[in-house]
Structure formats: C-alpha cells, structure tokens
Write a protein that holds these residues in place. Structure first.
Motif, PDB file in Angstrom:
ATOM      1  N   THR A 145       0.832  -1.209   0.000  1.00 42.31           N
ATOM      2  CA  THR A 145       0.000   0.000   0.000  1.00 42.31           C
ATOM      3  C   THR A 145       0.860   1.250   0.000  1.00 42.31           C
ATOM      4  O   THR A 145       0.597   2.207  -0.751  1.00 42.31           O
ATOM      5  CB  THR A 145      -0.945  -0.004   1.209  1.00 42.31           C
ATOM      6  OG1 THR A 145      -1.791  -1.168   1.148  1.00 42.31           O
ATOM      7  CG2 THR A 145      -1.816   1.249   1.228  1.00 42.31           C
ATOM      8  N   ASN A 148       2.611   1.627  -3.415  1.00 43.96           N
ATOM      9  CA  ASN A 148       1.664   2.090  -4.439  1.00 43.96           C
ATOM     10  C   ASN A 148       1.318   3.564  -4.272  1.00 43.96           C
ATOM     11  O   ASN A 148       1.143   4.282  -5.267  1.00 43.96           O
ATOM     12  CB  ASN A 148       0.396   1.242  -4.396  1.00 43.96           C
ATOM     13  CG  ASN A 148       0.631  -0.165  -4.907  1.00 43.96           C
ATOM     14  OD1 ASN A 148       1.620  -0.431  -5.590  1.00 43.96           O
ATOM     15  ND2 ASN A 148      -0.268  -1.074  -4.582  1.00 43.96           N
ATOM     16  N   GLN A 149       1.231   4.023  -3.031  1.00 43.26           N
ATOM     17  CA  GLN A 149       0.958   5.436  -2.807  1.00 43.26           C
ATOM     18  C   GLN A 149       2.121   6.287  -3.299  1.00 43.26           C
ATOM     19  O   GLN A 149       1.925   7.350  -3.911  1.00 43.26           O
ATOM     20  CB  GLN A 149       0.700   5.707  -1.318  1.00 43.26           C
ATOM     21  CG  GLN A 149       0.246   7.126  -1.018  1.00 43.26           C
ATOM     22  CD  GLN A 149      -1.048   7.490  -1.714  1.00 43.26           C
ATOM     23  OE1 GLN A 149      -2.063   6.831  -1.509  1.00 43.26           O
ATOM     24  NE2 GLN A 149      -1.034   8.527  -2.546  1.00 43.26           N
ATOM     25  N   ASP A 153       1.887   9.084  -6.145  1.00 42.39           N
ATOM     26  CA  ASP A 153       2.323  10.451  -5.849  1.00 42.39           C
ATOM     27  C   ASP A 153       3.372  10.941  -6.845  1.00 42.39           C
ATOM     28  O   ASP A 153       3.543  12.156  -7.016  1.00 42.39           O
ATOM     29  CB  ASP A 153       2.895  10.532  -4.425  1.00 42.39           C
ATOM     30  CG  ASP A 153       1.831  10.369  -3.355  1.00 42.39           C
ATOM     31  OD1 ASP A 153       0.627  10.486  -3.678  1.00 42.39           O
ATOM     32  OD2 ASP A 153       2.202  10.103  -2.192  1.00 42.39           O
TER      33      ASP A 153
END
Length: 306
Positions: A145, A148-149, A153
């Motif tokens: 997670t 992936n963020q 970004d």
C-alpha cells in the motif's frame, strides 16, 4: 504544501506535454512489428532514444505482469525511507527464518539471527533478484500500500504492487506480484538516469545497483560487455519481460519488452519469449549503433543460463 502540490501538478503536466511531442520512428516501428508478428503470446514494447523525440511502441500502454521488475519500485521506496531518515543504507538488519521465501535465494540460505547490512539486502534483491530479500524489503518499505501510494504520488498510473497488498487481490490473481506498462517501466529508468527519483544521489546509487545484474543472458547478452546498461528482468511461467537503459556511445536509449499469455512456458535458454527479447535488444543495438561490428563470440552459449 500548496507550493509543493502546484509543483507536482506542473511536473506532471510537463511530462504529458513532453510525451505529446514524441514521434514514431517509422523505420524502427516497422522492424519491431515484423519481429513480433510470429510470436505466440501478447507483446508490449516501448523504445525511446534519449535526447531525441523518437520512439517506437507496441501495446506500450497495456498492462503486463512485472514479476521481478516490481523490485525497481521496492528499491525506490526503501531509498525514500533512507532520505526520510527512517532507515540507513548501511545499517545492520537481523534476518529471521520467518522471512524465508521458498526457492533458491541466497538470503534464504542464511542462518536464523544472521546480521546483514540493508545495502546487501538491496543488492541481493536487484542483482540476484532474490525474492526473500525483496519481500523483506517490501515490508520495510511499508508494504504494498505504501509503495503504491509513492508510485501514485510520483505520477505512475499503472505501475503497482499486488502481492500482500490489501484491496489488490483481483489484480494479484490476474498479474501476480505487480503490474506495469512498457512505457511506465522505461520511464522509471529514464528518471533514475536523470537523477529525478528522490534525489540525484539516491538516483545514482539505485542506477548503479541496476548496472550490476547477474541475469545477463537475455537482453544484456546482445549488448557489448564493455557498454554499461541498467536493467531489471521479470519471469514467471506465462510472462517474461525486461527493461534496459543502454549508455550507448552515440546516446542513451531505453527499451522495455513485456510479454504475457505466452505459449512457450519452458525454462530453457531457448524459450521463445527470451529469444524475442534477445532479438529486440540486438535489433536496437545495431539500429542505434550501425557502425559497431561487435558480435557475441561463437561458443558463448556454454556460459548462458539453462
């Protein structure tokens, strides 16, 4: 914060605008299309000659499994944590048997409670494509997670971790550990080459790591050994892929060849997908370096992976 957000928006807009000015190299496009036509499976290719506006693309924005190419993103988020003072590149880590991932990994051979530097775990993940090291680093990076963020970004729309990542179960069933497109995978290496990932220093260290690949018998085998190339490979039964940025004498070029749904799922040197990647790599080397007459020595195949 507003200034940072505005900068990010402008950066993404500039990337999009730059991409719109690229033009297809028609001659190269025809050569690549002819090369992939007989292949039994789905192929995606993206090629860009840095410093020019020339590119070639076949299914370049389609999704493909990353397999071990996801490790390029894992490395980046580890370096982000180093930049944020949450980790140190040469700090000692404690390996435990619970981290072991079945396979033939070097790290998996370590004894429980072995101390090992973070830098060496990163080296094993990138150079040897060690899965035990990669899953450990994925956890240290904050998990799928968080990775992936970070990718989202930084403007990556498709490049994602699926394995051990809540909410990505369906994507995992379809694509495995990770997913990407040929264009985004190539773009990541270009940004590293330009020093744009995290910082120039972090980019340089990551780029150096990607220039020390053990698995050099596919795309890299078609490039002279005295020419530097950064690369990462990915392979599972029905998908073989590779991304490479070549520091060629007459200018850098980057390419990514992704495959999926391949008919030949053998694990021999002559696997059809690996042969295709070799053919693409050889075509590109001689296309961008037409006056170079290097050829692989006649008996070199004895040193190739079986």
């Amino acid at each position: 914060m507003k200034k940072i957000c505005l900068f990010a928006v402008c950066w993404l807009v500039s990337l999009s605008a730059a991409a719109q000015h690229y033009r297809i190299d028609r001659k190269l496009q025809r050569k690549l299309e002819a090369l992939v036509k007989p292949f039994q499976g789905t192929v995606g290719i993206y090629v860009h000659k840095l410093g020019t506006n020339r590119e070639a693309a076949i299914n370049a924005d389609s999704l493909f499994p990353t397999a071990s190419m996801i490790k390029v993103a894992i490395q980046a988020v580890i370096f982000q944590r180093i930049a944020d003072s949450q980790l140190q590149y040469h700090q000692n880590l404690l390996y435990r048997d619970s981290l072991y991932y079945p396979g033939v990994d070097i790290l998996g051979m370590a004894k429980d409670s072995t101390h090992i530097e973070l830098s060496k775990v990163v080296m094993l993940m990138i150079t040897e494509s060690d899965n035990t090291a990669a899953l450990w680093l994925q956890s240290l990076a904050g998990g799928g997670t968080a990775i992936n963020q970070w990718l989202a970004d930084h403007g990556y729309q498709y490049y994602r971790v699926n394995s051990r990542t809540p909410g990505r179960e369906a994507a995992y069933r379809q694509y495995g550990w990770g997913q990407t497109t040929p264009r985004e995978m190539a773009r990541f290496l270009v940004q590293l080459r330009k020093g744009e990932i995290i910082s120039p220093a972090a980019s340089e260290r990551m780029y150096r790591n990607l220039c020390h690949i053990y698995w050099d018998d596919v795309a890299l085998s078609q490039i002279p050994p005295y020419v530097q190339a950064a690369s990462k490979q990915g392979a599972v039964d029905d998908s073989r892929s590779e991304v490479v940025l070549v520091n060629a004498p007459h200018g850098d070029y980057v390419f990514c060849v992704d495959t999926k749904n391949i008919a030949d799922q053998s694990w021999t040197h002559s696997n059809a997908a690996w042969e295709l990647i070799r053919q693409v790599s050889a075509l590109l080397w001689h296309y961008f370096e037409p006056h170079d007459h290097w050829k692989q020595p006649a008996a070199y195949q004895q040193f190739m992976q079986e």
